[in-house]
Motif scaffolding. Sequence first.
Motif, PDB file in Angstrom:
ATOM      1  N   GLN A  31      -0.909  53.621  14.762  1.00 41.74           N
ATOM      2  CA  GLN A  31      -1.527  53.756  16.079  1.00 41.74           C
ATOM      3  C   GLN A  31      -2.647  54.783  16.053  1.00 41.74           C
ATOM      4  O   GLN A  31      -3.743  54.558  16.556  1.00 41.74           O
ATOM      5  CB  GLN A  31      -0.476  54.178  17.112  1.00 41.74           C
ATOM      6  CG  GLN A  31       0.643  53.171  17.321  1.00 41.74           C
ATOM      7  CD  GLN A  31       0.255  52.053  18.271  1.00 41.74           C
ATOM      8  OE1 GLN A  31      -0.277  51.030  17.854  1.00 41.74           O
ATOM      9  NE2 GLN A  31       0.515  52.248  19.541  1.00 41.74           N
ATOM     10  N   GLN A  32      -2.345  55.941  15.460  1.00 40.59           N
ATOM     11  CA  GLN A  32      -3.331  57.022  15.427  1.00 40.59           C
ATOM     12  C   GLN A  32      -4.549  56.639  14.579  1.00 40.59           C
ATOM     13  O   GLN A  32      -5.682  56.997  14.909  1.00 40.59           O
ATOM     14  CB  GLN A  32      -2.695  58.288  14.867  1.00 40.59           C
ATOM     15  CG  GLN A  32      -3.576  59.518  14.911  1.00 40.59           C
ATOM     16  CD  GLN A  32      -3.966  59.894  16.319  1.00 40.59           C
ATOM     17  OE1 GLN A  32      -3.240  60.534  17.043  1.00 40.59           O
ATOM     18  NE2 GLN A  32      -5.153  59.473  16.744  1.00 40.59           N
ATOM     19  N   ALA A  35      -6.647  53.894  16.748  1.00 41.85           N
ATOM     20  CA  ALA A  35      -7.207  54.312  18.037  1.00 41.85           C
ATOM     21  C   ALA A  35      -8.463  55.143  17.830  1.00 41.85           C
ATOM     22  O   ALA A  35      -8.508  55.992  16.930  1.00 41.85           O
ATOM     23  CB  ALA A  35      -6.180  55.115  18.824  1.00 41.85           C
ATOM     24  N   LEU A  39      -4.334  60.583  19.972  1.00 39.66           N
ATOM     25  CA  LEU A  39      -3.199  60.218  20.811  1.00 39.66           C
ATOM     26  C   LEU A  39      -2.213  61.380  20.912  1.00 39.66           C
ATOM     27  O   LEU A  39      -2.394  62.421  20.286  1.00 39.66           O
ATOM     28  CB  LEU A  39      -2.506  58.980  20.238  1.00 39.66           C
ATOM     29  CG  LEU A  39      -3.375  57.723  20.083  1.00 39.66           C
ATOM     30  CD1 LEU A  39      -2.577  56.595  19.452  1.00 39.66           C
ATOM     31  CD2 LEU A  39      -3.949  57.288  21.422  1.00 39.66           C
ATOM     32  N   GLN A  40      -1.177  61.173  21.694  1.00 41.21           N
ATOM     33  CA  GLN A  40      -0.164  62.213  21.890  1.00 41.21           C
ATOM     34  C   GLN A  40       0.538  62.543  20.578  1.00 41.21           C
ATOM     35  O   GLN A  40       0.948  61.659  19.832  1.00 41.21           O
ATOM     36  CB  GLN A  40       0.865  61.754  22.926  1.00 41.21           C
ATOM     37  CG  GLN A  40       1.949  62.765  23.222  1.00 41.21           C
ATOM     38  CD  GLN A  40       1.411  64.000  23.908  1.00 41.21           C
ATOM     39  OE1 GLN A  40       0.625  63.902  24.847  1.00 41.21           O
ATOM     40  NE2 GLN A  40       1.832  65.170  23.452  1.00 41.21           N
ATOM     41  N   GLU A  42       3.452  63.314  18.253  1.00 38.73           N
ATOM     42  CA  GLU A  42       4.862  62.946  18.308  1.00 38.73           C
ATOM     43  C   GLU A  42       5.703  64.114  17.799  1.00 38.73           C
ATOM     44  O   GLU A  42       6.221  64.105  16.681  1.00 38.73           O
ATOM     45  CB  GLU A  42       5.106  61.691  17.475  1.00 38.73           C
ATOM     46  CG  GLU A  42       4.293  60.482  17.886  1.00 38.73           C
ATOM     47  CD  GLU A  42       4.766  59.905  19.222  1.00 38.73           C
ATOM     48  OE1 GLU A  42       5.852  60.310  19.687  1.00 38.73           O
ATOM     49  OE2 GLU A  42       4.053  59.062  19.786  1.00 38.73           O
ATOM     50  N   GLU A 110      -6.643  67.081  29.635  1.00 44.53           N
ATOM     51  CA  GLU A 110      -5.718  65.994  29.297  1.00 44.53           C
ATOM     52  C   GLU A 110      -5.574  65.841  27.792  1.00 44.53           C
ATOM     53  O   GLU A 110      -4.469  65.628  27.278  1.00 44.53           O
ATOM     54  CB  GLU A 110      -6.209  64.681  29.911  1.00 44.53           C
ATOM     55  CG  GLU A 110      -5.323  63.496  29.570  1.00 44.53           C
ATOM     56  CD  GLU A 110      -5.946  62.156  29.931  1.00 44.53           C
ATOM     57  OE1 GLU A 110      -5.331  61.134  29.607  1.00 44.53           O
ATOM     58  OE2 GLU A 110      -7.037  62.147  30.531  1.00 44.53           O
ATOM     59  N   ARG A 114      -2.310  66.710  24.411  1.00 39.86           N
ATOM     60  CA  ARG A 114      -1.857  65.784  23.376  1.00 39.86           C
ATOM     61  C   ARG A 114      -1.691  66.464  22.015  1.00 39.86           C
ATOM     62  O   ARG A 114      -1.175  65.852  21.079  1.00 39.86           O
ATOM     63  CB  ARG A 114      -2.853  64.624  23.227  1.00 39.86           C
ATOM     64  CG  ARG A 114      -3.062  63.815  24.495  1.00 39.86           C
ATOM     65  CD  ARG A 114      -4.045  62.688  24.259  1.00 39.86           C
ATOM     66  NE  ARG A 114      -4.316  61.946  25.483  1.00 39.86           N
ATOM     67  CZ  ARG A 114      -5.119  60.886  25.551  1.00 39.86           C
ATOM     68  NH1 ARG A 114      -5.718  60.455  24.452  1.00 39.86           N
ATOM     69  NH2 ARG A 114      -5.315  60.270  26.704  1.00 39.86           N
ATOM     70  N   LYS A 226      -6.048  50.761  26.812  1.00 44.32           N
ATOM     71  CA  LYS A 226      -5.764  52.177  26.562  1.00 44.32           C
ATOM     72  C   LYS A 226      -4.450  52.642  27.189  1.00 44.32           C
ATOM     73  O   LYS A 226      -3.601  53.255  26.540  1.00 44.32           O
ATOM     74  CB  LYS A 226      -6.923  53.015  27.094  1.00 44.32           C
ATOM     75  CG  LYS A 226      -6.795  54.521  26.918  1.00 44.32           C
ATOM     76  CD  LYS A 226      -8.049  55.202  27.449  1.00 44.32           C
ATOM     77  CE  LYS A 226      -8.030  56.691  27.238  1.00 44.32           C
ATOM     78  NZ  LYS A 226      -6.940  57.368  27.969  1.00 44.32           N
ATOM     79  N   LYS A 227      -4.263  52.341  28.459  1.00 41.37           N
ATOM     80  CA  LYS A 227      -3.056  52.830  29.141  1.00 41.37           C
ATOM     81  C   LYS A 227      -1.794  52.197  28.582  1.00 41.37           C
ATOM     82  O   LYS A 227      -0.738  52.821  28.529  1.00 41.37           O
ATOM     83  CB  LYS A 227      -3.164  52.594  30.644  1.00 41.37           C
ATOM     84  CG  LYS A 227      -3.064  51.136  31.068  1.00 41.37           C
ATOM     85  CD  LYS A 227      -2.997  51.031  32.595  1.00 41.37           C
ATOM     86  CE  LYS A 227      -2.807  49.585  33.045  1.00 41.37           C
ATOM     87  NZ  LYS A 227      -2.658  49.476  34.519  1.00 41.37           N
ATOM     88  N   GLU A 230      -0.932  54.013  25.369  1.00 43.93           N
ATOM     89  CA  GLU A 230      -0.342  55.312  25.668  1.00 43.93           C
ATOM     90  C   GLU A 230       1.092  55.181  26.168  1.00 43.93           C
ATOM     91  O   GLU A 230       1.914  56.074  25.954  1.00 43.93           O
ATOM     92  CB  GLU A 230      -1.199  56.040  26.711  1.00 43.93           C
ATOM     93  CG  GLU A 230      -2.583  56.408  26.202  1.00 43.93           C
ATOM     94  CD  GLU A 230      -3.497  56.916  27.304  1.00 43.93           C
ATOM     95  OE1 GLU A 230      -3.105  56.822  28.480  1.00 43.93           O
ATOM     96  OE2 GLU A 230      -4.586  57.425  26.976  1.00 43.93           O
ATOM     97  N   GLU A 231       1.397  54.065  26.847  1.00 44.13           N
ATOM     98  CA  GLU A 231       2.747  53.839  27.349  1.00 44.13           C
ATOM     99  C   GLU A 231       3.667  53.220  26.303  1.00 44.13           C
ATOM    100  O   GLU A 231       4.864  53.036  26.539  1.00 44.13           O
ATOM    101  CB  GLU A 231       2.690  52.916  28.571  1.00 44.13           C
ATOM    102  CG  GLU A 231       2.006  53.551  29.778  1.00 44.13           C
ATOM    103  CD  GLU A 231       1.770  52.546  30.893  1.00 44.13           C
ATOM    104  OE1 GLU A 231       2.066  51.333  30.704  1.00 44.13           O
ATOM    105  OE2 GLU A 231       1.288  52.948  31.973  1.00 44.13           O
TER     106      GLU A 231
END
Length: 237
Positions: A31-32, A35, A39-40, A42, A110, A114, A226-227, A230-231
């Motif tokens: 994912q990272q 993208a 991202l957040q 982990e 924001e 992350r 995008k959302k 993130e979810e």
Amino acid sequence: MASASDLGSTDDYEALMSMTDVELLKSAWRQQKAAPEILQFESRLIKRVREQIQLMEETVEEFTESGFDPLTVSLYQMDLDRTQFLLRSYLRIRLQKIEKYMFHIFATAELLTRLSKEEKWFIERCCVDLQTHLEKSVLSQLPYTYQSIFQQSVINDETDMVAKPQLDTFVVCKTKYYLGHIQLEDNADGEPDGSSPYDSGSQKPLEEPFEMEPNVLYFVRYKAVKKFVEEGKIDLY
């Protein structure tokens, strides 16, 4: 990672829970890497993986010293090497994005949330040190209107000298279950964004919302999904 409330069904939640931490790390790494933005972090997963790596290192050392079957030891070592590679690559990709977009991330609350504690310390030191270096070595020698590290000219209100991730970038993605009502935006020039169906005769995007079927690969702009990324509802490839 996604929580139970984010998933489409109990089966999805159980499938996620059945994944090992190494598989979850591989998913987070993928994912990272795919993208365009950071991202957040982990944190819980990384903590567990580091603990497992330490345990695996102790196990390999113990097996080696006790004269255990060399084939078994080599299999444990291969598993350890694979996990270490994934962890290092995941952290390295994040650092590369932090270095590339440091001023943008540092100025966006924001995005700062992350980062891990170590990443926040790193980006703060980088921003301060780089800004100080440029001001002393270059900017102080330029006319006043061109001494900003963020703008080409202080007359301009936009931070046009700050690198930002391109959210319009196309990504390959897939979901495990049906997702509807995905709003796809047009480009600034009015042309379709290329990821939604459109009327080839009029070259105008159709008004119907974009829908994603489960287990089907899609090639869309990142900002459109995008959302969902993130979810944890969409996986990038």
